[in-house]
Design a protein around this motif. Structure first.
Motif, PDB file in Angstrom:
ATOM      1  N   SER A 103       5.422  14.141  -1.179  1.00 11.06           N
ATOM      2  CA  SER A 103       6.114  14.798  -0.066  1.00 11.06           C
ATOM      3  C   SER A 103       5.447  14.463   1.267  1.00 11.06           C
ATOM      4  N   GLY A 104       4.168  14.149   1.204  1.00  7.40           N
ATOM      5  CA  GLY A 104       3.440  13.862   2.421  1.00  7.40           C
ATOM      6  C   GLY A 104       2.116  13.178   2.145  1.00  7.40           C
ATOM      7  N   PHE A 105       1.555  12.586   3.187  1.00  8.40           N
ATOM      8  CA  PHE A 105       0.320  11.807   3.085  1.00  8.40           C
ATOM      9  C   PHE A 105      -0.514  12.129   4.319  1.00  8.40           C
ATOM     10  N   VAL A 106      -1.757  12.588   4.111  1.00  2.71           N
ATOM     11  CA  VAL A 106      -2.612  12.997   5.227  1.00  2.71           C
ATOM     12  C   VAL A 106      -4.000  12.391   5.057  1.00  2.71           C
ATOM     13  N   GLY A 107      -4.515  11.780   6.109  1.00  2.00           N
ATOM     14  CA  GLY A 107      -5.867  11.247   6.075  1.00  2.00           C
ATOM     15  C   GLY A 107      -6.888  12.369   6.203  1.00  2.00           C
ATOM     16  N   LYS A 108      -8.024  12.225   5.537  1.00  2.26           N
ATOM     17  CA  LYS A 108      -9.051  13.277   5.598  1.00  2.26           C
ATOM     18  C   LYS A 108      -9.717  13.352   6.970  1.00  2.26           C
ATOM     19  N   ASP A 109      -9.450  12.347   7.822  1.00  2.00           N
ATOM     20  CA  ASP A 109      -9.992  12.403   9.169  1.00  2.00           C
ATOM     21  C   ASP A 109      -9.061  13.160  10.113  1.00  2.00           C
ATOM     22  N   ALA A 110      -7.918  13.585   9.605  1.00  2.00           N
ATOM     23  CA  ALA A 110      -6.972  14.352  10.416  1.00  2.00           C
ATOM     24  C   ALA A 110      -7.430  15.808  10.508  1.00  2.00           C
ATOM     25  N   PRO A 111      -6.992  16.539  11.532  1.00  2.00           N
ATOM     26  CA  PRO A 111      -7.333  17.966  11.639  1.00  2.00           C
ATOM     27  C   PRO A 111      -6.783  18.728  10.435  1.00  2.00           C
ATOM     28  N   SER A 112      -7.473  19.781  10.027  1.00  2.00           N
ATOM     29  CA  SER A 112      -7.017  20.565   8.879  1.00  2.00           C
ATOM     30  C   SER A 112      -5.627  21.143   9.115  1.00  2.00           C
TER      31      SER A 112
END
Length: 217
Positions: A103-112
């Motif tokens: 459903s989605g993809f988020v980098g761990k360097d992105a804000p929580s």
């Protein structure tokens, strides 16, 4: 929409990330972390036991990848939100997550806050893929800059991972040895690798070899 909070399962092999992200999510009035897991096996078992609304899984786990989790859950559920987290948010990982049914993809360097936003989206629209870098990745793919492997190159990669050389790969796939070598060279080029070992490490990191089974002989 139900007044009940969104039930979330976190799967990551780093306890600090599980606890930290869990604490952030639990601050949201409309969300509740119902469980955590540190591996593919444990995560899928907890999914079966808890039936969460949304699963947030790390891409790289000790016994597989988050893509293994996504594919397994998607086989039986189109209603579960599935978010993939990763330290390595390149084009190949984005497309692999999308193709797996995330459903989605988020980098761990992105804000929580991006994980929270993605989880809400996944709950409402589990089959609509969102990723901050998707537009750029699609533009690069359209312009020919993508490093996605062709179907034949992926077949060759699987056999490389199984330890076969160019000659044996050619026999398996009914190719000449020179053609097999050409495929191998293109795989190395696309993955930015100088040799088999580097290519396999990169392929594992970006999820291309997430579900390899030993080849029968």
């Amino acid at each position: 929409m139900s007044d009940q909070p969104i039930r979330i399962l976190l799967i990551d092999d780093h306890e600090l990330i599980r606890s930290g992200l869990g604490a952030v999510i639990d601050l949201e009035d409309d969300m509740d972390v119902v469980g955590t897991a540190g591996s593919v096996t444990e995560g899928l078992a907890k999914y079966e036991a808890m039936s969460p609304d949304v699963v947030v899984a790390d891409l790289q786990l000790q016994d597989g990848t988050g893509l293994d989790i996504v594919r397994t859950i998607r086989k039986t559920s189109n209603k579960t939100g599935l978010i993939v987290l990763t330290m390595h948010s390149g084009d190949d990982q984005i497309f692999a997550a999308m193709q797996a049914g995330a459903s989605g993809f988020v980098g761990k360097d992105a804000p929580s806050s991006e994980v929270v936003k993605a989880a809400r989206h996944a709950f409402v629209s589990p089959r609509a893929f969102v990723c901050a870098g998707l537009v750029g990745a699609m533009m690069r793919r359209a312009s020919g800059e993508s490093t996605n492997l062709t179907e034949r190159e992926h077949d060759v990669l699987l056999l490389l991972a199984d330890g076969l050389g160019a000659s044996a790969i050619g026999e398996k796939l009914y190719l000449s040895e020179s053609t097999a070598k050409s495929h191998i060279a293109r795989i190395y080029q696309k993955l930015g690798a100088a040799n088999r070992a580097q290519a396999l490490v990169t392929a594992m990191r970006i999820g291309l070899l997430s579900s390899i089974q030993p080849t029968e002989r």
